[in-house]
Scaffold this motif. Structure first.
Motif, PDB file in Angstrom:
ATOM      1  N   ASP A 157       0.822  -1.203   0.000  1.00  0.00           N
ATOM      2  CA  ASP A 157       0.000   0.000   0.000  1.00  0.00           C
ATOM      3  C   ASP A 157       0.860   1.259   0.000  1.00  0.00           C
ATOM      4  O   ASP A 157       0.346   2.379   0.003  1.00  0.00           O
ATOM      5  CB  ASP A 157      -0.947   0.016   1.196  1.00  0.00           C
ATOM      6  CG  ASP A 157      -0.223  -0.064   2.539  1.00  0.00           C
ATOM      7  OD1 ASP A 157       0.997  -0.384   2.544  1.00  0.00           O
ATOM      8  OD2 ASP A 157      -0.864   0.171   3.579  1.00  0.00           O
ATOM      9  N   ALA A 158       2.169   1.092  -0.009  1.00  0.00           N
ATOM     10  CA  ALA A 158       3.077   2.232  -0.046  1.00  0.00           C
ATOM     11  C   ALA A 158       3.204   2.763  -1.470  1.00  0.00           C
ATOM     12  O   ALA A 158       2.802   2.115  -2.441  1.00  0.00           O
ATOM     13  CB  ALA A 158       4.453   1.829   0.482  1.00  0.00           C
ATOM     14  N   SER A 159       3.764   3.953  -1.592  1.00  0.00           N
ATOM     15  CA  SER A 159       4.060   4.506  -2.912  1.00  0.00           C
ATOM     16  C   SER A 159       5.267   3.777  -3.490  1.00  0.00           C
ATOM     17  O   SER A 159       6.346   3.772  -2.874  1.00  0.00           O
ATOM     18  CB  SER A 159       4.379   6.001  -2.797  1.00  0.00           C
ATOM     19  OG  SER A 159       5.129   6.430  -3.899  1.00  0.00           O
ATOM     20  N   PRO A 160       5.143   3.168  -4.664  1.00  0.00           N
ATOM     21  CA  PRO A 160       6.300   2.496  -5.248  1.00  0.00           C
ATOM     22  C   PRO A 160       7.441   3.462  -5.561  1.00  0.00           C
ATOM     23  O   PRO A 160       8.611   3.067  -5.523  1.00  0.00           O
ATOM     24  CB  PRO A 160       5.740   1.841  -6.512  1.00  0.00           C
ATOM     25  CG  PRO A 160       4.465   2.548  -6.803  1.00  0.00           C
ATOM     26  CD  PRO A 160       3.933   2.996  -5.490  1.00  0.00           C
ATOM     27  N   ALA A 161       7.114   4.728  -5.850  1.00  0.00           N
ATOM     28  CA  ALA A 161       8.169   5.711  -6.090  1.00  0.00           C
ATOM     29  C   ALA A 161       8.979   5.947  -4.821  1.00  0.00           C
ATOM     30  O   ALA A 161      10.210   6.035  -4.853  1.00  0.00           O
ATOM     31  CB  ALA A 161       7.567   7.025  -6.580  1.00  0.00           C
TER      32      ALA A 161
END
Length: 297
Positions: A157-161
């Motif tokens: 659920d984190a930002s992949p960036a």
């Protein structure tokens, strides 16, 4: 070429940064090695990555050894990206700059004043990453900054960036300083050092484009923030920045990394350098985390 000036989220978060830990805790040791927010790798693929990342089987020296390591990493990247495994979020960019920027320089006999040193520092930088990939895919401990990265790759659920930038932070803050030390860098190598790191900055567009194409992750805002200090005011507010990050902003991040690498070579200054490197990657990671939240990246 003008030396690349890295401003890695350099206006610290004041009191906020002091209470923020790196982006994630250790992953569950019992967690399967075959999945990190993508489709499952086969046992054969996990074994192949472990085999490819085993640096004890990298023989020889100089350019041939570096070429072999780069090609091994390309195959590792191909496996991870084919599964959209988040552990490839850093590898995809590293592979791009290796082939588009670093290796063309390394193969040019006129590029460096000391070819042997240039081959060595680039190999040592990649070697440290491969050591941690091998540890990740054999279930053994990784270095703290890479532990943070690999744990983040399982936070789907984190930002992949933001996850990708944790890898660049580990690579450029920790591993590059140690590569400078291990390769026996001297003052005569400084120009060549900046030539190598500048080549990475020049190809930053490829990193952004490939990461977006394969992982649908917009690395651009965080990448620009890390490399050119874009949007520092978003973090600074009215807080007082830490002395450590103010120094990085004032001197240029690669200059701090180079200085830390020199300090690691001296037994008397090594402990202090190790502490500074550890503090810098952790503070940068905290800043990345906050920026990601503020920008919704």
């Amino acid at each position: 070429m003008k030396p690349m000036r890295l401003y890695p989220l350099t206006l610290a978060l004041g009191i906020t940064a002091a209470f923020l830990s790196p982006g994630s805790a250790l992953a569950d040791p019992g967690e399967s090695l075959s999945t990190a927010c993508g489709s499952q790798l086969s046992n054969a693929e996990v074994g192949r990555i472990a085999e490819l990342s085993d640096v004890t089987t990298l023989n020889g020296a100089g350019l041939p050894r570096l070429e072999t390591a780069v090609e091994r990493h390309r195959e590792i990247t191909s496996i991870l990206v084919s599964h959209h495994d988040w552990r490839g979020l850093f590898s995809i960019g590293l592979d791009a700059v290796e082939h588009e920027a670093v290796m063309p320089l390394q193969r040019d006999p006129a590029a460096f004043a000391d070819d042997e040193w240039a081959h060595s520092v680039s190999f040592e930088l990649l070697r440290r990453y491969l050591v941690n990939v091998h540890a990740e895919f054999t279930g053994t401990p990784t270095d703290p900054a890479w532990t943070n990265y690999f744990a983040l790759t399982r936070q789907c659920d984190a930002s992949p960036a933001r996850v990708a930038m944790a890898g660049y932070n580990a690579h450029l803050t920790v591993d590059l300083a140690h590569a400078v030390a291990t390769s026996g860098t001297t003052a005569e190598d400084v120009t060549d050092f900046y030539k190598i790191v500048d080549s990475i900055a020049v190809k930053g567009g490829s990193i952004v484009t490939l990461t977006k194409a394969e992982y649908d992750a917009d690395l651009g805002p965080l990448w620009r923030f890390y490399f050119v200090g874009e949007g520092l005011d978003r973090l600074a507010g009215n807080s007082q920045p830490s002395e450590l990050l103010l120094r990085a902003a004032d001197s240029g991040y690669n200059t701090i990394t180079l200085a830390n690498g020199f300090a690691l070579q001296n037994p008397q200054t090594r402990p202090g350098a190790e502490q500074e490197i550890d503090a810098l990657w952790r503070t940068t990671d905290s800043a990345l985390d906050v920026l990601s939240r503020l920008g919704g990246l």
